[in-house]
Design a protein around this motif. Structure first.
Motif, PDB file in Angstrom:
ATOM      1  N   TYR A  46       0.901  -1.202   0.031  1.00  0.00           N
ATOM      2  CA  TYR A  46      -0.042  -0.120   0.026  1.00  0.00           C
ATOM      3  C   TYR A  46       0.868   1.362  -0.066  1.00  0.00           C
ATOM      4  O   TYR A  46       0.660   2.173  -0.799  1.00  0.00           O
ATOM      5  CB  TYR A  46      -0.798  -0.027   1.179  1.00  0.00           C
ATOM      6  CG  TYR A  46      -1.641   1.336   1.668  1.00  0.00           C
ATOM      7  CD1 TYR A  46      -2.595   1.897   0.851  1.00  0.00           C
ATOM      8  CD2 TYR A  46      -1.300   1.966   2.824  1.00  0.00           C
ATOM      9  CE1 TYR A  46      -3.110   3.069   1.344  1.00  0.00           C
ATOM     10  CE2 TYR A  46      -1.599   2.971   3.193  1.00  0.00           C
ATOM     11  CZ  TYR A  46      -2.561   3.705   2.346  1.00  0.00           C
ATOM     12  OH  TYR A  46      -3.245   4.813   2.635  1.00  0.00           O
ATOM     13  N   SER A  47       1.876   1.215   0.862  1.00  0.00           N
ATOM     14  CA  SER A  47       2.797   2.607   0.834  1.00  0.00           C
ATOM     15  C   SER A  47       3.449   2.525  -0.375  1.00  0.00           C
ATOM     16  O   SER A  47       3.731   3.650  -1.048  1.00  0.00           O
ATOM     17  CB  SER A  47       3.827   2.164   2.048  1.00  0.00           C
ATOM     18  OG  SER A  47       2.961   2.124   3.423  1.00  0.00           O
ATOM     19  N   PHE A  48       4.002   1.481  -0.975  1.00  0.00           N
ATOM     20  CA  PHE A  48       4.924   1.583  -2.231  1.00  0.00           C
ATOM     21  C   PHE A  48       3.759   2.132  -3.456  1.00  0.00           C
ATOM     22  O   PHE A  48       4.343   3.014  -4.160  1.00  0.00           O
ATOM     23  CB  PHE A  48       5.361   0.134  -2.558  1.00  0.00           C
ATOM     24  CG  PHE A  48       6.063  -0.006  -3.650  1.00  0.00           C
ATOM     25  CD1 PHE A  48       7.325   0.746  -3.909  1.00  0.00           C
ATOM     26  CD2 PHE A  48       5.597  -0.210  -4.930  1.00  0.00           C
ATOM     27  CE1 PHE A  48       8.185   0.722  -5.096  1.00  0.00           C
ATOM     28  CE2 PHE A  48       6.112  -0.311  -6.229  1.00  0.00           C
ATOM     29  CZ  PHE A  48       7.601   0.189  -6.277  1.00  0.00           C
ATOM     30  N   CYS A  49       2.621   1.502  -3.217  1.00  0.00           N
ATOM     31  CA  CYS A  49       1.790   2.299  -4.309  1.00  0.00           C
ATOM     32  C   CYS A  49       1.459   3.611  -4.117  1.00  0.00           C
ATOM     33  O   CYS A  49       1.562   4.195  -5.457  1.00  0.00           O
ATOM     34  CB  CYS A  49       0.300   1.205  -4.362  1.00  0.00           C
ATOM     35  SG  CYS A  49       0.490  -0.365  -5.061  1.00  0.00           S
ATOM     36  N   LEU A  50       1.369   4.294  -3.082  1.00  0.00           N
ATOM     37  CA  LEU A  50       1.083   5.486  -2.950  1.00  0.00           C
ATOM     38  C   LEU A  50       2.326   6.454  -3.283  1.00  0.00           C
ATOM     39  O   LEU A  50       2.112   7.542  -3.856  1.00  0.00           O
ATOM     40  CB  LEU A  50       0.607   6.112  -1.215  1.00  0.00           C
ATOM     41  CG  LEU A  50      -0.554   5.508  -0.953  1.00  0.00           C
ATOM     42  CD1 LEU A  50      -0.795   5.826   0.552  1.00  0.00           C
ATOM     43  CD2 LEU A  50      -1.645   6.515  -1.657  1.00  0.00           C
ATOM     44  N   MET A  51       3.491   5.831  -2.850  1.00  0.00           N
ATOM     45  CA  MET A  51       4.866   6.637  -3.311  1.00  0.00           C
ATOM     46  C   MET A  51       4.980   6.558  -4.929  1.00  0.00           C
ATOM     47  O   MET A  51       5.485   7.403  -5.538  1.00  0.00           O
ATOM     48  CB  MET A  51       5.905   5.806  -2.668  1.00  0.00           C
ATOM     49  CG  MET A  51       7.134   6.461  -2.804  1.00  0.00           C
ATOM     50  SD  MET A  51       8.299   6.045  -4.296  1.00  0.00           S
ATOM     51  CE  MET A  51       8.073   4.157  -4.387  1.00  0.00           C
ATOM     52  N   LEU A  52       4.367   5.372  -5.663  1.00  0.00           N
ATOM     53  CA  LEU A  52       4.783   5.212  -6.796  1.00  0.00           C
ATOM     54  C   LEU A  52       3.968   6.015  -7.603  1.00  0.00           C
ATOM     55  O   LEU A  52       4.224   6.804  -8.654  1.00  0.00           O
ATOM     56  CB  LEU A  52       4.437   3.749  -7.380  1.00  0.00           C
ATOM     57  CG  LEU A  52       4.999   3.329  -8.693  1.00  0.00           C
ATOM     58  CD1 LEU A  52       6.482   3.446  -8.533  1.00  0.00           C
ATOM     59  CD2 LEU A  52       4.588   1.997  -8.875  1.00  0.00           C
ATOM     60  N   VAL A  53       2.684   6.537  -7.231  1.00  0.00           N
ATOM     61  CA  VAL A  53       1.624   7.273  -7.636  1.00  0.00           C
ATOM     62  C   VAL A  53       2.246   8.826  -7.750  1.00  0.00           C
ATOM     63  O   VAL A  53       2.105   9.459  -8.548  1.00  0.00           O
ATOM     64  CB  VAL A  53       0.202   7.032  -7.200  1.00  0.00           C
ATOM     65  CG1 VAL A  53      -0.643   8.452  -7.574  1.00  0.00           C
ATOM     66  CG2 VAL A  53      -0.291   5.912  -7.400  1.00  0.00           C
ATOM     67  N   GLN A  54       2.788   9.004  -6.500  1.00  0.00           N
ATOM     68  CA  GLN A  54       3.308  10.432  -6.441  1.00  0.00           C
ATOM     69  C   GLN A  54       4.463  10.678  -7.095  1.00  0.00           C
ATOM     70  O   GLN A  54       4.697  11.786  -7.492  1.00  0.00           O
ATOM     71  CB  GLN A  54       3.659  10.774  -4.846  1.00  0.00           C
ATOM     72  CG  GLN A  54       2.290  10.774  -3.890  1.00  0.00           C
ATOM     73  CD  GLN A  54       1.389  11.454  -4.350  1.00  0.00           C
ATOM     74  OE1 GLN A  54       1.635  12.710  -4.572  1.00  0.00           O
ATOM     75  NE2 GLN A  54       0.086  11.441  -4.224  1.00  0.00           N
ATOM     76  N   ALA A  55       5.057   9.682  -7.499  1.00  0.00           N
ATOM     77  CA  ALA A  55       6.374   9.835  -8.085  1.00  0.00           C
ATOM     78  C   ALA A  55       6.225   9.871  -9.651  1.00  0.00           C
ATOM     79  O   ALA A  55       6.920  10.697 -10.486  1.00  0.00           O
ATOM     80  CB  ALA A  55       7.532   8.786  -7.784  1.00  0.00           C
ATOM     81  N   LEU A  56       5.297   9.306 -10.243  1.00  0.00           N
ATOM     82  CA  LEU A  56       5.155   8.914 -11.599  1.00  0.00           C
ATOM     83  C   LEU A  56       4.178   9.760 -12.183  1.00  0.00           C
ATOM     84  O   LEU A  56       4.230  10.110 -13.423  1.00  0.00           O
ATOM     85  CB  LEU A  56       4.917   7.355 -11.999  1.00  0.00           C
ATOM     86  CG  LEU A  56       6.147   6.479 -11.495  1.00  0.00           C
ATOM     87  CD1 LEU A  56       5.742   4.893 -11.942  1.00  0.00           C
ATOM     88  CD2 LEU A  56       7.472   6.673 -12.307  1.00  0.00           C
ATOM     89  N   LEU A  64      -4.547  12.747  -7.260  1.00  0.00           N
ATOM     90  CA  LEU A  64      -5.541  12.968  -5.878  1.00  0.00           C
ATOM     91  C   LEU A  64      -6.599  11.584  -6.292  1.00  0.00           C
ATOM     92  O   LEU A  64      -7.003  10.871  -5.271  1.00  0.00           O
ATOM     93  CB  LEU A  64      -6.263  14.216  -6.033  1.00  0.00           C
ATOM     94  CG  LEU A  64      -5.394  15.234  -5.372  1.00  0.00           C
ATOM     95  CD1 LEU A  64      -6.218  16.655  -5.428  1.00  0.00           C
ATOM     96  CD2 LEU A  64      -5.304  15.100  -3.829  1.00  0.00           C
ATOM     97  N   SER A  65      -6.866  11.443  -7.514  1.00  0.00           N
ATOM     98  CA  SER A  65      -8.255  10.590  -7.693  1.00  0.00           C
ATOM     99  C   SER A  65      -7.493   9.231  -7.326  1.00  0.00           C
ATOM    100  O   SER A  65      -8.037   8.160  -6.529  1.00  0.00           O
ATOM    101  CB  SER A  65      -8.529  10.459  -9.202  1.00  0.00           C
ATOM    102  OG  SER A  65      -8.795  11.864  -9.638  1.00  0.00           O
ATOM    103  N   VAL A  66      -6.280   8.606  -7.892  1.00  0.00           N
ATOM    104  CA  VAL A  66      -5.862   7.488  -7.606  1.00  0.00           C
ATOM    105  C   VAL A  66      -5.369   7.383  -6.041  1.00  0.00           C
ATOM    106  O   VAL A  66      -5.644   6.036  -5.663  1.00  0.00           O
ATOM    107  CB  VAL A  66      -4.564   7.260  -8.558  1.00  0.00           C
ATOM    108  CG1 VAL A  66      -3.947   6.007  -8.174  1.00  0.00           C
ATOM    109  CG2 VAL A  66      -4.785   7.337  -9.917  1.00  0.00           C
ATOM    110  N   ILE A  69      -8.577   6.595  -4.274  1.00  0.00           N
ATOM    111  CA  ILE A  69      -9.033   5.241  -4.421  1.00  0.00           C
ATOM    112  C   ILE A  69      -8.027   4.274  -3.787  1.00  0.00           C
ATOM    113  O   ILE A  69      -8.538   3.079  -3.238  1.00  0.00           O
ATOM    114  CB  ILE A  69      -9.002   4.774  -6.192  1.00  0.00           C
ATOM    115  CG1 ILE A  69     -10.067   5.607  -6.876  1.00  0.00           C
ATOM    116  CG2 ILE A  69      -9.221   3.350  -6.569  1.00  0.00           C
ATOM    117  CD1 ILE A  69     -10.136   5.714  -8.267  1.00  0.00           C
ATOM    118  N   LEU A  70      -6.781   4.283  -3.874  1.00  0.00           N
ATOM    119  CA  LEU A  70      -5.984   3.588  -3.074  1.00  0.00           C
ATOM    120  C   LEU A  70      -6.283   3.443  -1.613  1.00  0.00           C
ATOM    121  O   LEU A  70      -6.399   2.363  -1.005  1.00  0.00           O
ATOM    122  CB  LEU A  70      -4.530   3.702  -3.190  1.00  0.00           C
ATOM    123  CG  LEU A  70      -3.882   3.318  -4.621  1.00  0.00           C
ATOM    124  CD1 LEU A  70      -2.844   4.111  -4.873  1.00  0.00           C
ATOM    125  CD2 LEU A  70      -3.750   1.980  -4.872  1.00  0.00           C
TER     126      LEU A  70
END
Length: 106
Positions: A46-56, A64-66, A69-70
């Motif tokens: 979960y933490s990795f997905c949030l970080m990946l969204v912010q980075a990419l 914000l939307s993604v 949802i996460l």
């Protein structure tokens, strides 16, 4: 660290009776119920997905939307499983995640 935790989750059913194993991986299992010994792996994902969204992702509205949802998906999963030993920890965690979602929405 993710590989270290994944290895521990993989070995847990076979080595759970070993006291040395339980002491080594106490950080993963001390606060969760025994049937959710792999919850730390879900938390790391979960933490990795949030970080990946912010980075990419460069579009702020899509970020914000993604993220919303996460966070909602993780909160629903946490509501269904209630992984912590303590009921209050589960309630506070869920309440804080829902507060974060309401902050991100408004």
């Amino acid at each position: 660290f993710g590989a270290y935790v994944a290895r521990a989750v993989w070995m847990m059913p076979r080595c759970a009776s070993s006291q040395a194993f339980l002491e080594q991986y106490d950080f993963m299992m001390s606060d969760v119920r025994p049937e959710f010994f792999g919850w730390s792996l879900i938390d790391i994902a979960y933490s990795f997905c949030l970080m990946l969204v912010q980075a990419l992702v460069t579009n702020v509205y899509f970020q914000l939307s993604v993220c919303i949802i996460l966070i909602l998906a993780y909160t629903i999963l946490e509501c269904q499983m209630l992984p912590s030993i303590y009921k209050h920890v589960n309630n506070v965690s869920i309440a804080l995640k829902l507060a974060l979602v309401s902050f991100l929405v408004f």
